[in-house]
Design a protein around this motif. Structure first.
Motif, PDB file in Angstrom:
ATOM      1  N   LEU A  45      59.323  53.564  28.366  1.00 34.68           N
ATOM      2  CA  LEU A  45      58.913  52.243  28.823  1.00 34.68           C
ATOM      3  C   LEU A  45      59.033  52.158  30.340  1.00 34.68           C
ATOM      4  O   LEU A  45      60.044  52.564  30.909  1.00 34.68           O
ATOM      5  CB  LEU A  45      59.788  51.176  28.165  1.00 34.68           C
ATOM      6  CG  LEU A  45      59.430  49.736  28.492  1.00 34.68           C
ATOM      7  CD1 LEU A  45      59.517  48.885  27.243  1.00 34.68           C
ATOM      8  CD2 LEU A  45      60.326  49.164  29.566  1.00 34.68           C
ATOM      9  N   TRP A  46      57.984  51.662  30.980  1.00 37.35           N
ATOM     10  CA  TRP A  46      57.961  51.448  32.418  1.00 37.35           C
ATOM     11  C   TRP A  46      57.952  49.947  32.692  1.00 37.35           C
ATOM     12  O   TRP A  46      57.211  49.207  32.046  1.00 37.35           O
ATOM     13  CB  TRP A  46      56.703  52.054  33.041  1.00 37.35           C
ATOM     14  CG  TRP A  46      56.689  53.543  33.057  1.00 37.35           C
ATOM     15  CD1 TRP A  46      57.031  54.348  34.102  1.00 37.35           C
ATOM     16  CD2 TRP A  46      56.304  54.419  31.999  1.00 37.35           C
ATOM     17  NE1 TRP A  46      56.880  55.666  33.761  1.00 37.35           N
ATOM     18  CE2 TRP A  46      56.433  55.740  32.460  1.00 37.35           C
ATOM     19  CE3 TRP A  46      55.866  54.220  30.684  1.00 37.35           C
ATOM     20  CZ2 TRP A  46      56.136  56.847  31.686  1.00 37.35           C
ATOM     21  CZ3 TRP A  46      55.577  55.328  29.902  1.00 37.35           C
ATOM     22  CH2 TRP A  46      55.716  56.622  30.407  1.00 37.35           C
ATOM     23  N   VAL A  47      58.757  49.500  33.658  1.00 37.71           N
ATOM     24  CA  VAL A  47      58.781  48.108  34.083  1.00 37.71           C
ATOM     25  C   VAL A  47      57.950  48.014  35.354  1.00 37.71           C
ATOM     26  O   VAL A  47      58.206  48.736  36.318  1.00 37.71           O
ATOM     27  CB  VAL A  47      60.227  47.622  34.341  1.00 37.71           C
ATOM     28  CG1 VAL A  47      60.224  46.197  34.864  1.00 37.71           C
ATOM     29  CG2 VAL A  47      61.060  47.741  33.078  1.00 37.71           C
ATOM     30  N   ASN A  48      56.955  47.143  35.343  1.00 39.11           N
ATOM     31  CA  ASN A  48      56.081  46.977  36.499  1.00 39.11           C
ATOM     32  C   ASN A  48      56.674  45.888  37.387  1.00 39.11           C
ATOM     33  O   ASN A  48      56.465  44.702  37.156  1.00 39.11           O
ATOM     34  CB  ASN A  48      54.660  46.615  36.054  1.00 39.11           C
ATOM     35  CG  ASN A  48      53.673  46.623  37.191  1.00 39.11           C
ATOM     36  OD1 ASN A  48      54.042  46.816  38.343  1.00 39.11           O
ATOM     37  ND2 ASN A  48      52.414  46.396  36.869  1.00 39.11           N
ATOM     38  N   ALA A  51      53.866  43.760  39.505  1.00 39.55           N
ATOM     39  CA  ALA A  51      52.735  43.317  38.687  1.00 39.55           C
ATOM     40  C   ALA A  51      51.925  42.237  39.406  1.00 39.55           C
ATOM     41  O   ALA A  51      52.479  41.295  39.964  1.00 39.55           O
ATOM     42  CB  ALA A  51      53.218  42.792  37.343  1.00 39.55           C
ATOM     43  N   LYS A  52      50.626  42.432  39.381  1.00 41.68           N
ATOM     44  CA  LYS A  52      49.713  41.431  39.933  1.00 41.68           C
ATOM     45  C   LYS A  52      49.132  40.648  38.763  1.00 41.68           C
ATOM     46  O   LYS A  52      49.364  40.970  37.606  1.00 41.68           O
ATOM     47  CB  LYS A  52      48.609  42.133  40.727  1.00 41.68           C
ATOM     48  CG  LYS A  52      49.145  42.910  41.932  1.00 41.68           C
ATOM     49  CD  LYS A  52      48.031  43.608  42.669  1.00 41.68           C
ATOM     50  CE  LYS A  52      48.558  44.307  43.896  1.00 41.68           C
ATOM     51  NZ  LYS A  52      49.018  45.640  43.683  1.00 41.68           N
ATOM     52  N   GLN A  55      48.087  41.898  35.087  1.00 41.27           N
ATOM     53  CA  GLN A  55      48.706  43.194  34.839  1.00 41.27           C
ATOM     54  C   GLN A  55      49.946  42.976  33.974  1.00 41.27           C
ATOM     55  O   GLN A  55      50.632  41.968  34.118  1.00 41.27           O
ATOM     56  CB  GLN A  55      49.110  43.883  36.141  1.00 41.27           C
ATOM     57  CG  GLN A  55      47.946  44.425  36.937  1.00 41.27           C
ATOM     58  CD  GLN A  55      48.433  45.214  38.139  1.00 41.27           C
ATOM     59  OE1 GLN A  55      49.447  44.896  38.740  1.00 41.27           O
ATOM     60  NE2 GLN A  55      47.681  46.242  38.480  1.00 41.27           N
ATOM     61  N   PRO A  56      50.239  43.924  33.102  1.00 40.79           N
ATOM     62  CA  PRO A  56      51.412  43.749  32.239  1.00 40.79           C
ATOM     63  C   PRO A  56      52.719  43.887  33.014  1.00 40.79           C
ATOM     64  O   PRO A  56      52.783  44.583  34.027  1.00 40.79           O
ATOM     65  CB  PRO A  56      51.274  44.892  31.229  1.00 40.79           C
ATOM     66  CG  PRO A  56      50.452  45.914  31.936  1.00 40.79           C
ATOM     67  CD  PRO A  56      49.530  45.159  32.843  1.00 40.79           C
ATOM     68  N   ASP A  57      53.747  43.215  32.539  1.00 38.32           N
ATOM     69  CA  ASP A  57      55.079  43.330  33.131  1.00 38.32           C
ATOM     70  C   ASP A  57      55.741  44.641  32.715  1.00 38.32           C
ATOM     71  O   ASP A  57      56.577  45.172  33.426  1.00 38.32           O
ATOM     72  CB  ASP A  57      55.965  42.165  32.690  1.00 38.32           C
ATOM     73  CG  ASP A  57      55.473  40.843  33.259  1.00 38.32           C
ATOM     74  OD1 ASP A  57      54.970  40.837  34.394  1.00 38.32           O
ATOM     75  OD2 ASP A  57      55.592  39.825  32.555  1.00 38.32           O
TER      76      ASP A  57
END
Length: 70
Positions: A45-48, A51-52, A55-57
């Motif tokens: 799992l990657w946390v963005n 995020a714009k 875009q997913p968190d």
């Protein structure tokens, strides 16, 4: 008392840097395991954090377990 049913569930742990990590490469923030229809899967799992809009968190990938050669 019956055993707990963990089918279609999973858990994540915060990933710690590992020896051999390449500088500049994006590694998952969390790693874990889940059971889907009785089969073990690995999850990353990657946390963005940047995020714009639209875009997913967070994003994730599900992989088959890798067999280690002896």
């Amino acid at each position: 008392m019956p055993d707990k049913d963990y089918n279609n569930t999973g858990a994540f742990w915060k990933r710690k840097p590992k020896e051999g990590d390449e500088a500049g490469k994006k590694y998952p923030n969390y790693e874990g395991k889940m059971t889907v229809d009785g089969k073990l899967k690995y999850v990353a799992l990657w946390v963005n954090t940047e995020a714009k809009e639209n875009q997913p968190d967070m994003s994730f990938r599900i992989n088959e377990p890798v067999k280690k050669e002896v």
